[in-house]
Scaffold this motif. Structure first.
Motif, PDB file in Angstrom:
ATOM      1  N   ARG A  73       0.864  -1.182   0.000  1.00 46.40           N
ATOM      2  CA  ARG A  73       0.000   0.000   0.000  1.00 46.40           C
ATOM      3  C   ARG A  73       0.893   1.222   0.000  1.00 46.40           C
ATOM      4  NH1 ARG A  73      -5.127  -0.795   4.058  1.00 46.40           N
ATOM      5  NH2 ARG A  73      -6.411  -1.893   2.542  1.00 46.40           N
ATOM      6  N   LYS A 132      -5.397  15.276  10.006  1.00 42.66           N
ATOM      7  CA  LYS A 132      -4.234  14.419  10.260  1.00 42.66           C
ATOM      8  C   LYS A 132      -3.515  13.976   8.987  1.00 42.66           C
ATOM      9  CE  LYS A 132      -5.836  12.794  14.708  1.00 42.66           C
ATOM     10  NZ  LYS A 132      -6.135  11.686  15.576  1.00 42.66           N
ATOM     11  N   VAL A 154      -1.201  10.840   3.674  1.00 45.43           N
ATOM     12  CA  VAL A 154      -1.618  10.350   4.990  1.00 45.43           C
ATOM     13  C   VAL A 154      -0.685   9.256   5.484  1.00 45.43           C
ATOM     14  CG1 VAL A 154      -4.070  10.886   4.657  1.00 45.43           C
ATOM     15  CG2 VAL A 154      -3.189   8.693   3.882  1.00 45.43           C
ATOM     16  N   ALA A 155      -0.843   8.914   6.755  1.00 52.45           N
ATOM     17  CA  ALA A 155      -0.090   7.807   7.341  1.00 52.45           C
ATOM     18  C   ALA A 155      -0.917   6.528   7.354  1.00 52.45           C
ATOM     19  CB  ALA A 155       0.346   8.162   8.763  1.00 52.45           C
ATOM     20  N   ASP A 156      -2.246   6.658   7.403  1.00 56.07           N
ATOM     21  CA  ASP A 156      -3.154   5.509   7.498  1.00 56.07           C
ATOM     22  C   ASP A 156      -3.966   5.399   6.209  1.00 56.07           C
ATOM     23  OD1 ASP A 156      -5.834   4.221   8.003  1.00 56.07           O
ATOM     24  OD2 ASP A 156      -4.948   3.886   9.990  1.00 56.07           O
ATOM     25  N   TYR A 157      -3.750   4.322   5.455  1.00 53.87           N
ATOM     26  CA  TYR A 157      -4.388   4.146   4.149  1.00 53.87           C
ATOM     27  C   TYR A 157      -5.916   4.184   4.248  1.00 53.87           C
ATOM     28  CZ  TYR A 157      -5.622   2.175  -0.388  1.00 53.87           C
ATOM     29  OH  TYR A 157      -6.172   1.982  -1.624  1.00 53.87           O
ATOM     30  N   ASP A 158      -6.492   3.350   5.116  1.00 55.01           N
ATOM     31  CA  ASP A 158      -7.955   3.219   5.172  1.00 55.01           C
ATOM     32  C   ASP A 158      -8.632   4.515   5.602  1.00 55.01           C
ATOM     33  OD1 ASP A 158      -8.018   0.516   4.297  1.00 55.01           O
ATOM     34  OD2 ASP A 158      -7.425  -0.137   6.302  1.00 55.01           O
ATOM     35  N   LYS A 159      -8.111   5.148   6.656  1.00 54.55           N
ATOM     36  CA  LYS A 159      -8.698   6.424   7.102  1.00 54.55           C
ATOM     37  C   LYS A 159      -8.527   7.496   6.038  1.00 54.55           C
ATOM     38  CE  LYS A 159      -8.469   5.958  12.097  1.00 54.55           C
ATOM     39  NZ  LYS A 159      -7.761   6.295  13.324  1.00 54.55           N
ATOM     40  N   GLY A 160      -7.343   7.532   5.429  1.00 55.64           N
ATOM     41  CA  GLY A 160      -7.088   8.527   4.392  1.00 55.64           C
ATOM     42  C   GLY A 160      -8.031   8.383   3.207  1.00 55.64           C
ATOM     43  N   LYS A 161      -8.264   7.147   2.793  1.00 56.86           N
ATOM     44  CA  LYS A 161      -9.167   6.886   1.666  1.00 56.86           C
ATOM     45  C   LYS A 161     -10.577   7.384   1.981  1.00 56.86           C
ATOM     46  CE  LYS A 161     -10.636   3.170  -1.391  1.00 56.86           C
ATOM     47  NZ  LYS A 161     -10.527   1.752  -1.723  1.00 56.86           N
TER      48      LYS A 161
END
Length: 194
Positions: A73, A132, A154-161
């Motif tokens: 990812r 964030k 972003v640092a977090d794929y799922d949250k960023g998406k």
């Protein structure tokens, strides 16, 4: 940091969508800065074949040599800072200097002596912190093309998406996922060279 995982979402924008976002996020003239990416590959596009890319990015104060290689990812960015004379020498045909980028090229089976400059892409960029992550507003110029895009790093794929999808919906931006800049640049090179 020499190696860093890059997770970003990207959407092409119309000029009107770009202008609307610039206004909405109160981007001012002094928020903009310019950068130029110089892209390298072998004559047979061995880096592109490996979904990888090599660039020198010229910023106002420094030059960065960055190799991007695919991860599950995102992309792993291997970066080293160059002095102006090193960057100029590479752009004029000198070899990639000893360091982490050259080491990683060897790991993925690319001979640094086979690399050549294919061209450049100039970006006028503004950035804003957002939930964030970092929103990036870009106007790009390469070859005969200019385009606009919005990136969310972003640092977090799922949250960023999830956040990026909501942002596009909330601001009525047409969902038009964009290839990264080097892919768009290469597509332009291919179209015009064969």
């Amino acid at each position: 940091m020499v190696k860093e995982l890059e997770i970003e979402f990207r959407n092409l924008l119309t000029q009107e969508e770009y202008a609307r976002l610039i206004d909405t996020f109160r981007i001012k003239e002094e928020d903009y800065f310019e950068q130029t990416n110089y892209y390298f590959d072998t004559a047979d596009f061995s880096l592109k074949e490996r979904q990888s890319a090599l660039r020198i990015r010229q910023l106002e104060e420094q030059y960065q040599l960055t190799l991007k290689t695919p991860e599950a990812r995102g992309l792993m960015e291997t970066t080293q800072i160059l002095a102006q004379d090193q960057a100029t020498a590479i752009l004029d045909g000198a070899n990639i200097p000893v360091g982490p980028v050259r080491d990683t090229l060897k790991e993925i089976g690319i001979n640094h002596e086979d690399l050549q400059l294919f061209g450049s892409l100039k970006t006028i960029r503004a950035e804003k912190d957002y939930k964030k992550g970092l929103l990036v507003f870009d106007k790009n110029f390469y070859g005969t093309i200019s385009d606009f895009d919005l990136e969310y790093e972003v640092a977090d794929y799922d949250k960023g998406k999830e956040i990026f999808a909501k942002l596009l919906k909330d601001y009525q931006i047409t969902n038009q996922p964009a290839e990264n800049k080097v892919a768009r640049f290469y597509n332009h090179v291919y179209r015009n060279n064969g």
